[in-house]
Motif scaffolding. Structure first.
Motif, PDB file in Angstrom:
ATOM      1  N   VAL A  29       0.831  -1.208   0.000  1.00 30.74           N
ATOM      2  CA  VAL A  29       0.000   0.000   0.000  1.00 30.74           C
ATOM      3  C   VAL A  29       0.864   1.257   0.000  1.00 30.74           C
ATOM      4  O   VAL A  29       0.367   2.367  -0.225  1.00 30.74           O
ATOM      5  CB  VAL A  29      -0.948   0.021   1.217  1.00 30.74           C
ATOM      6  CG1 VAL A  29      -1.935  -1.148   1.123  1.00 30.74           C
ATOM      7  CG2 VAL A  29      -0.175  -0.009   2.539  1.00 30.74           C
ATOM      8  N   GLY A  30       2.160   1.073   0.282  1.00 31.12           N
ATOM      9  CA  GLY A  30       3.065   2.219   0.292  1.00 31.12           C
ATOM     10  C   GLY A  30       4.473   1.801  -0.068  1.00 31.12           C
ATOM     11  O   GLY A  30       4.872   0.653   0.165  1.00 31.12           O
ATOM     12  N   ILE A  31       5.227   2.726  -0.672  1.00 31.64           N
ATOM     13  CA  ILE A  31       6.637   2.488  -0.996  1.00 31.64           C
ATOM     14  C   ILE A  31       7.438   3.728  -0.618  1.00 31.64           C
ATOM     15  O   ILE A  31       7.070   4.851  -0.959  1.00 31.64           O
ATOM     16  CB  ILE A  31       6.847   2.189  -2.496  1.00 31.64           C
ATOM     17  CG1 ILE A  31       6.094   0.921  -2.913  1.00 31.64           C
ATOM     18  CG2 ILE A  31       8.343   2.027  -2.805  1.00 31.64           C
ATOM     19  CD1 ILE A  31       6.170   0.626  -4.408  1.00 31.64           C
ATOM     20  N   PHE A  32       8.546   3.504   0.085  1.00 31.59           N
ATOM     21  CA  PHE A  32       9.442   4.590   0.482  1.00 31.59           C
ATOM     22  C   PHE A  32      10.741   4.486  -0.297  1.00 31.59           C
ATOM     23  O   PHE A  32      11.390   3.435  -0.320  1.00 31.59           O
ATOM     24  CB  PHE A  32       9.730   4.510   1.978  1.00 31.59           C
ATOM     25  CG  PHE A  32      10.797   5.458   2.449  1.00 31.59           C
ATOM     26  CD1 PHE A  32      10.675   6.831   2.263  1.00 31.59           C
ATOM     27  CD2 PHE A  32      11.943   4.983   3.090  1.00 31.59           C
ATOM     28  CE1 PHE A  32      11.651   7.715   2.702  1.00 31.59           C
ATOM     29  CE2 PHE A  32      12.924   5.848   3.547  1.00 31.59           C
ATOM     30  CZ  PHE A  32      12.778   7.215   3.344  1.00 31.59           C
ATOM     31  N   GLY A  33      11.128   5.579  -0.949  1.00 31.53           N
ATOM     32  CA  GLY A  33      12.411   5.648  -1.641  1.00 31.53           C
ATOM     33  C   GLY A  33      13.386   6.472  -0.821  1.00 31.53           C
ATOM     34  O   GLY A  33      13.101   7.606  -0.463  1.00 31.53           O
ATOM     35  N   ALA A  34      14.561   5.902  -0.522  1.00 35.28           N
ATOM     36  CA  ALA A  34      15.483   6.541   0.411  1.00 35.28           C
ATOM     37  C   ALA A  34      16.413   7.568  -0.223  1.00 35.28           C
ATOM     38  O   ALA A  34      17.116   8.277   0.494  1.00 35.28           O
ATOM     39  CB  ALA A  34      16.328   5.480   1.118  1.00 35.28           C
ATOM     40  N   ASN A  35      16.418   7.652  -1.558  1.00 34.41           N
ATOM     41  CA  ASN A  35      17.223   8.690  -2.200  1.00 34.41           C
ATOM     42  C   ASN A  35      16.619   9.003  -3.573  1.00 34.41           C
ATOM     43  O   ASN A  35      15.542   8.501  -3.927  1.00 34.41           O
ATOM     44  CB  ASN A  35      18.695   8.271  -2.317  1.00 34.41           C
ATOM     45  CG  ASN A  35      18.951   7.332  -3.484  1.00 34.41           C
ATOM     46  OD1 ASN A  35      18.101   6.531  -3.856  1.00 34.41           O
ATOM     47  ND2 ASN A  35      20.132   7.431  -4.058  1.00 34.41           N
ATOM     48  N   GLU A  36      17.318   9.814  -4.347  1.00 35.92           N
ATOM     49  CA  GLU A  36      16.763  10.289  -5.614  1.00 35.92           C
ATOM     50  C   GLU A  36      16.440   9.152  -6.586  1.00 35.92           C
ATOM     51  O   GLU A  36      15.332   9.061  -7.122  1.00 35.92           O
ATOM     52  CB  GLU A  36      17.750  11.260  -6.276  1.00 35.92           C
ATOM     53  CG  GLU A  36      17.242  11.869  -7.574  1.00 35.92           C
ATOM     54  CD  GLU A  36      18.222  12.846  -8.187  1.00 35.92           C
ATOM     55  OE1 GLU A  36      18.275  12.937  -9.422  1.00 35.92           O
ATOM     56  OE2 GLU A  36      18.943  13.531  -7.433  1.00 35.92           O
ATOM     57  N   GLY A  37      17.411   8.267  -6.823  1.00 36.67           N
ATOM     58  CA  GLY A  37      17.181   7.170  -7.762  1.00 36.67           C
ATOM     59  C   GLY A  37      16.089   6.222  -7.294  1.00 36.67           C
ATOM     60  O   GLY A  37      15.265   5.767  -8.097  1.00 36.67           O
ATOM     61  N   SER A  38      16.079   5.920  -6.004  1.00 33.47           N
ATOM     62  CA  SER A  38      15.063   5.036  -5.437  1.00 33.47           C
ATOM     63  C   SER A  38      13.669   5.633  -5.594  1.00 33.47           C
ATOM     64  O   SER A  38      12.711   4.931  -5.958  1.00 33.47           O
ATOM     65  CB  SER A  38      15.337   4.806  -3.947  1.00 33.47           C
ATOM     66  OG  SER A  38      16.641   4.340  -3.724  1.00 33.47           O
ATOM     67  N   THR A  39      13.562   6.923  -5.339  1.00 28.67           N
ATOM     68  CA  THR A  39      12.269   7.613  -5.420  1.00 28.67           C
ATOM     69  C   THR A  39      11.778   7.704  -6.857  1.00 28.67           C
ATOM     70  O   THR A  39      10.604   7.447  -7.150  1.00 28.67           O
ATOM     71  CB  THR A  39      12.388   9.024  -4.816  1.00 28.67           C
ATOM     72  OG1 THR A  39      12.866   8.912  -3.472  1.00 28.67           O
ATOM     73  CG2 THR A  39      11.056   9.742  -4.824  1.00 28.67           C
ATOM     74  N   THR A  40      12.672   8.053  -7.771  1.00 31.86           N
ATOM     75  CA  THR A  40      12.310   8.136  -9.187  1.00 31.86           C
ATOM     76  C   THR A  40      11.837   6.788  -9.702  1.00 31.86           C
ATOM     77  O   THR A  40      10.814   6.693 -10.398  1.00 31.86           O
ATOM     78  CB  THR A  40      13.512   8.613 -10.017  1.00 31.86           C
ATOM     79  OG1 THR A  40      13.963   9.877  -9.527  1.00 31.86           O
ATOM     80  CG2 THR A  40      13.143   8.753 -11.485  1.00 31.86           C
ATOM     81  N   GLY A  41      12.569   5.729  -9.354  1.00 34.13           N
ATOM     82  CA  GLY A  41      12.188   4.385  -9.796  1.00 34.13           C
ATOM     83  C   GLY A  41      10.835   3.963  -9.259  1.00 34.13           C
ATOM     84  O   GLY A  41      10.013   3.403  -9.987  1.00 34.13           O
ATOM     85  N   ALA A  42      10.573   4.262  -7.985  1.00 28.26           N
ATOM     86  CA  ALA A  42       9.283   3.904  -7.384  1.00 28.26           C
ATOM     87  C   ALA A  42       8.145   4.660  -8.060  1.00 28.26           C
ATOM     88  O   ALA A  42       7.095   4.093  -8.374  1.00 28.26           O
ATOM     89  CB  ALA A  42       9.312   4.197  -5.891  1.00 28.26           C
ATOM     90  N   GLY A  43       8.358   5.952  -8.277  1.00 28.98           N
ATOM     91  CA  GLY A  43       7.327   6.755  -8.933  1.00 28.98           C
ATOM     92  C   GLY A  43       7.038   6.270 -10.342  1.00 28.98           C
ATOM     93  O   GLY A  43       5.872   6.204 -10.766  1.00 28.98           O
TER      94      GLY A  43
END
Length: 306
Positions: free
Chosen positions: A219-233
């Motif tokens: 139900v949720g995903i946390f990205g810990a940095n820029e690449g992680s966040t971009t990939g999740a989005g």
């Protein structure tokens, strides 16, 4: 042939370092002090590091010193260590560094310090004392990220379910603290925070991890940095999922995903402040000032669509 080319490239880089303490010479460099300062970040790709360097170069211009930006193309301990050693060999009097692996790089930094080089941390420290550190309070910011996600889930009527975490690696001090803070926000709730997956800060790898989380019904995903966040989005966008995504750092890609509704929020740091203050601190200690190992929180803001 590849080995020969690699050796030649290394020699060219070292000659460049000897000429100006770095492979990418930038900054003023005409000041009466004539200080040589190296800035070594985790990589040269993320907008976070580009912005940090811009802040450093602004301070360098104002103070009339040369700050040479050195960064690997990807997060790699061996390359960072090599750059530290090259900076020392080139006669740099101060090194401003964001440690990729705080344990891995510590020995090289201790050798640099023993040679008289002043060490300043930006963003992520290693496991040894430095003149000063300029970074986000990562654990507090990670908790804010978790609280932001939790509030959104409750607003949607979701009171339980699994939460995925995409981190860079198992060694980076800054992102590990963000993860710890994020997890703490869900303590005592009915949500299950899953085992962390590592994407090395790579958007494509992180997207693949996020796709698996979405398939598992997270139900949720946390990205810990820029690449992680971009990939999740990007994964949420591709799947047309209603999974709530909260991340770290700001870039054009992340802002676009927020505006389009695929990322709820990102914890926007101030890397320009880190770079700017890091250079000021380096110049201060080279002039003889004792900063006492101070740690400065450079702040974070919750960036949302509104």
């Amino acid at each position: 042939m590849k080995r020969t080319v690699a050796v030649l490239l290394s020699l060219v880089m070292l000659l460049g370092l000897l000429a100006g303490c770095g492979g990418k010479e930038q900054g003023g460099g005409t000041g009466t002090e004539n200080y040589k300062i190296a800035l070594i970040t985790m990589d040269s790709i993320d907008q976070h590091w580009v912005t940090l360097n811009e802040g450093a170069q602004k301070a360098a211009k104002e103070l009339g010193v040369t700050v040479t930006y050195m960064a690997p193309n990807t997060k790699d301990d061996a390359q960072q260590i090599e750059q530290v050693n090259n900076a020392v060999a080139a006669g740099c009097q101060a090194i401003i560094v964001a440690a990729n692996g705080p344990d891995a790089i510590t020995s090289a930094l201790k050798e640099a310090a023993a040679a008289g080089v002043k060490i300043i941390y930006v963003d992520s420290p290693a496991n040894m004392a430095a003149e000063a550190t300029f970074s986000t309070d990562n654990e507090a910011a990670g908790k804010t990220a978790g609280e932001t996600m939790l509030a959104e889930l409750k607003a949607k009527g979701v009171t339980s379910g699994s939460i995925g975490i995409i981190n860079t690696n198992a060694a980076s001090d800054s992102t590990l603290k963000r993860e710890a803070g994020f997890r703490s926000a869900f303590a005592g709730t009915d949500f299950t925070v899953l085992e962390t997956q590592y994407g090395e800060g790579d958007a494509a790898k992180s997207q693949s991890i996020a796709e698996n989380y979405i398939t598992q019904g997270a139900v949720g995903i946390f990205g810990a940095n820029e690449g992680s966040t971009t990939g999740a989005g990007n994964a949420i966008k591709a799947a047309k999922s209603d999974t709530v995504c909260v991340g770290f750092d700001k870039s054009d890609a992340i802002r676009g995903l927020i505006d389009d509704g695929f990322i709820l929020a990102t914890m926007a740091q101030n890397p320009d402040v880190m770079g700017y203050e890091g250079v000021k601190a380096a110049v201060a200690v080279l002039k003889g000032e004792d900063l006492g190992g101070k740690v400065v929180d450079t702040g974070v803001s919750v960036l949302k669509k509104d």
